[in-house]
Write an enzyme that holds these catalytic residues in place. Structure first.
Site, short mmCIF file in Angstrom:
data_model
loop_
_atom_site.label_atom_id
_atom_site.label_comp_id
_atom_site.label_asym_id
_atom_site.label_seq_id
_atom_site.Cartn_x
_atom_site.Cartn_y
_atom_site.Cartn_z
N ASP A 266 4.47 12.46 -24.53
CA ASP A 266 5.29 11.30 -23.47
C ASP A 266 6.46 11.79 -23.36
O ASP A 266 7.39 12.07 -24.29
CB ASP A 266 5.29 10.13 -24.41
CG ASP A 266 6.36 9.48 -23.25
OD1 ASP A 266 5.36 9.13 -22.18
OD2 ASP A 266 7.03 8.48 -23.45
N GLU A 301 4.29 16.02 -20.24
CA GLU A 301 4.46 14.82 -19.35
C GLU A 301 6.18 14.87 -18.87
O GLU A 301 6.96 15.07 -20.23
CB GLU A 301 4.70 13.66 -19.85
CG GLU A 301 5.51 12.66 -18.16
CD GLU A 301 6.22 10.78 -18.85
OE1 GLU A 301 5.98 10.22 -17.49
OE2 GLU A 301 5.86 10.83 -19.79
#
Length: 606
Positions: A266, A301
């Site tokens: 993330d 990401e």
């Protein structure tokens, strides 16, 4: 097969009996192991410290199932930050787990080219919100053509429900979902069905509730940097070695002990490291070195579009792919006209940017975003191997970070609702569906977190401020159980007429992908793809292969029909791969509103 990941943190069960407990607490003057006995006072065991701040003690009668905490400086009881299980959440005791009690069946994974990802929130996937209930639903995903389940974070967090990005015990599955063995049974069931399992992990911050590291290991946190969610992790500088090891071992732990097939990191753009080897490079290098005989995939990401982290084949230090926000944002702006926040940089020529995303992968080269969403600078990115990008029409951020968390189907004309999903599924990039998208779920995916007290009030106020709604009385309460329940797609809709029709098209699209697109991944020619404009809202896209074949897309994203010239059409006789909104008998070159047609054949036209 029995799997256990050995690490310098947490617990180590000895074959002859007893458990060794280790804690890195360089700021503690005293650390004692506190074993829960069922009495008000715990059973205390002194620990010894070395010069680097590692505290250790061995308890001969401890075993799997022993509940324990650490007592810091004689006053503060804290969970083990590397706990494998915290049955009552991060404010309760940790539990010793024997990972070798679980028997794994053989599974070597699947190659990245076969990935069709499905992002889901474990708690919202079923009414029960457990690993066991989710495992029972996996055959439906397999039957739809999905090959990989991607779980939003499951690290333990305070409260009953949470998106997962506020985890504070990165090694312990969230207590509301079930036990570690429940999670392993979920993974095993997925593998039996031929499904890979990916896990979203958060290595850029800790959540605000239940994180006690500041009290005894402040070296975890940077003194000079922050993240959008609180203090940044200190991956560089003096004393950062154990911090780096904590997160690298966490990646190895999920992949080895839980036999996961991949990780999605993330917000990698929020991971700052100016040391000799960036932590992302080290993590990838050590994962690649440790994994043998299995397909294991690493995905980022990264809002900064740092494409240099990517490689089209597994390489130490590199990542297999990155979520392609540029594809989503350009498509969203074309269909909705929204240009605020995330979409600020896509409003000038969204069709042109979508064309570039389809042929080049990323649109914008590495460029941090300012507060509010706009990039600091906008530079074109070079062409990327398209299989290093993950394309999607929805994900948790793009749905949940809206004021009311509408899905795209609620924002566009009904005739256009399915088209974004099909576009994500039928490009050479790796596709991803979001929970419920396979049947066109209309339910929102709201932001939810089961906070209490001052934190609850702060989160409510933050949402009101973020979306500029005054007192915000009309906004969903992020800390309400009703908000969590409203975010759960109703699978009964998949059996109703509209849901059945949507699901049938998704299944057909994925069957077409499996037959026509996936086997040709190795032949893609990076930088040789092209897209031509057709009217205001049409694109003729060519994806080229090294054998002279072309995957051709005739796309109309407008509400009026288009007439395409011969140079915008595939070769005569090229077999259709898939079509949407194209009825039989249409004249060649006539594109109905909100329609798409894919074909595969030899190059034709300029």
């Amino acid at each position: 097969m029995r799997c256990s990941h050995e690490m310098p943190f947490g617990t180590l069960l000895h074959p002859g009996g007893g458990v060794t407990f280790r804690l890195w607490a360089p700021a503690a003057r005293l650390a004692e192991l506190a074993i829960e006995t069922g009495h008000p006072a715990p059973e205390l065991h002194p620990a010894e410290a070395d010069a680097q701040g590692w505290w250790e003690c061995t308890v001969p009668h401890a075993t799997a199932g022993t509940l324990y905490r650490w007592r810091i400086d004689g006053r503060l009881l804290v969970p083990d930050p590397a706990s494998r299980q915290n049955p009552g959440g991060p404010h309760g005791p940790s539990c010793v787990v024997d990972p070798r009690q679980f028997e794994w069946e053989p599974w070597s994974g699947r190659p990245w080219a076969e990935a069709v990802l499905y992002e889901l929130h474990l708690g919202a996937f079923t009414p029960e919100g457990t690993f066991a209930a989710a495992a029972a639903r996996l055959p439906q995903l397999r039957d739809a053509g999905i090959t990989a389940v991607e779980l939003m974070p499951v690290a333990d967090v305070a409260g009953r429900f949470n998106w997962g990005y506020d985890g504070v015990l990165p090694y312990a599955p969230h207590h509301a979902y079930g036990t570690p063995d429940d999670f392993k049974r979920f993974v095993q069931q997925a593998h039996r069905l031929g499904l890979m399992v990916f896990l979203d992990v958060v290595y850029n911050h800790f959540g605000p509730d239940g994180n006690f590291l500041h009290a005894y290991a402040p070296e975890f946190f940077s003194r000079s940097r922050t993240s959008p969610w609180g203090p940044a992790i200190a991956f560089d500088g003096p004393g950062s070695g154990p911090v780096r090891e904590f997160f690298v071992h966490n990646a190895l732990y999920w992949l080895e002990e839980y036999r996961l097939d991949g990780l999605r990191l993330d917000a990698a753009h929020a991971i700052r490291d100016e040391g000799r080897e960036h932590i992302l490079h080290e993590l990838s290098r050590r994962v690649r070195t440790a994994m043998h005989g299995r397909h294991v995939h690493l995905v980022l990401e990264n809002e900064d579009n740092a494409w240099r982290h990517l490689a089209p084949t597994p390489q130490p230090g590199a990542f297999d792919a990155q979520w392609n926000d540029d594809f989503h944002h350009a498509l969203h702006v074309v269909l909705t006209g929204e240009t605020q926040r995330y979409y600020h940089d896509y409003g000038a020529d969204p069709m042109g940017l979508l064309a570039r995303a389809l042929t080049h992968g990323m649109v914008f080269e590495g460029s941090p975003r300012r507060e509010g969403g706009a990039r600091e600078q906008v530079r074109p990115a070079p062409a990327q191997p398209l299989t290093t990008l993950v394309n999607f029409a929805h994900n948790h951020d793009q749905v949940g970070n809206r004021a009311r968390s509408e899905r795209l189907g609620q924002l566009v004309p009904p005739r256009a609702a399915l088209l974004p999903t099909l576009l994500a599924l039928l490009t050479p990039a790796i596709p991803m569906l979001f929970i419920g998208e396979e049947w066109g779920a209309p339910e929102p995916f709201l932001y939810f977190a089961d906070w209490q007290g001052e934190l609850r009030q702060a989160v409510r106020a933050g949402r009101r401020h973020e979306f500029g709604h005054g007192d915000g009385r009309d906004l969903p309460d992020p800390c309400s159980a009703r908000t969590f329940a409203a975010s759960r797609p109703d699978p009964a809709r998949a059996a109703a007429g509209p849901g059945q029709a949507w699901l049938a098209e998704v299944r057909a699209a994925l069957a077409a992908r499996r037959h026509w697109i996936t086997p040709r991944h190795a032949r893609l020619l990076t930088g040789r793809h092209a897209a031509q404009r057709v009217g205001e809202r049409g694109l003729a896209v060519r994806w080229r292969y090294d054998d002279g074949q072309v995957l051709f897309l005739e796309l109309n994203l407008g509400d009026a029909p288009l007439r395409a010239a011969p140079q915008h059409l595939p070769a005569v006789g090229a077999p259709a791969v898939f079509r949407h909104g194209h009825p039989d008998g249409l004249p060649r070159g006539e594109w109905p509103p909100f329609s798409a047609r894919w074909s595969l054949g030899p190059e034709a036209g300029p």
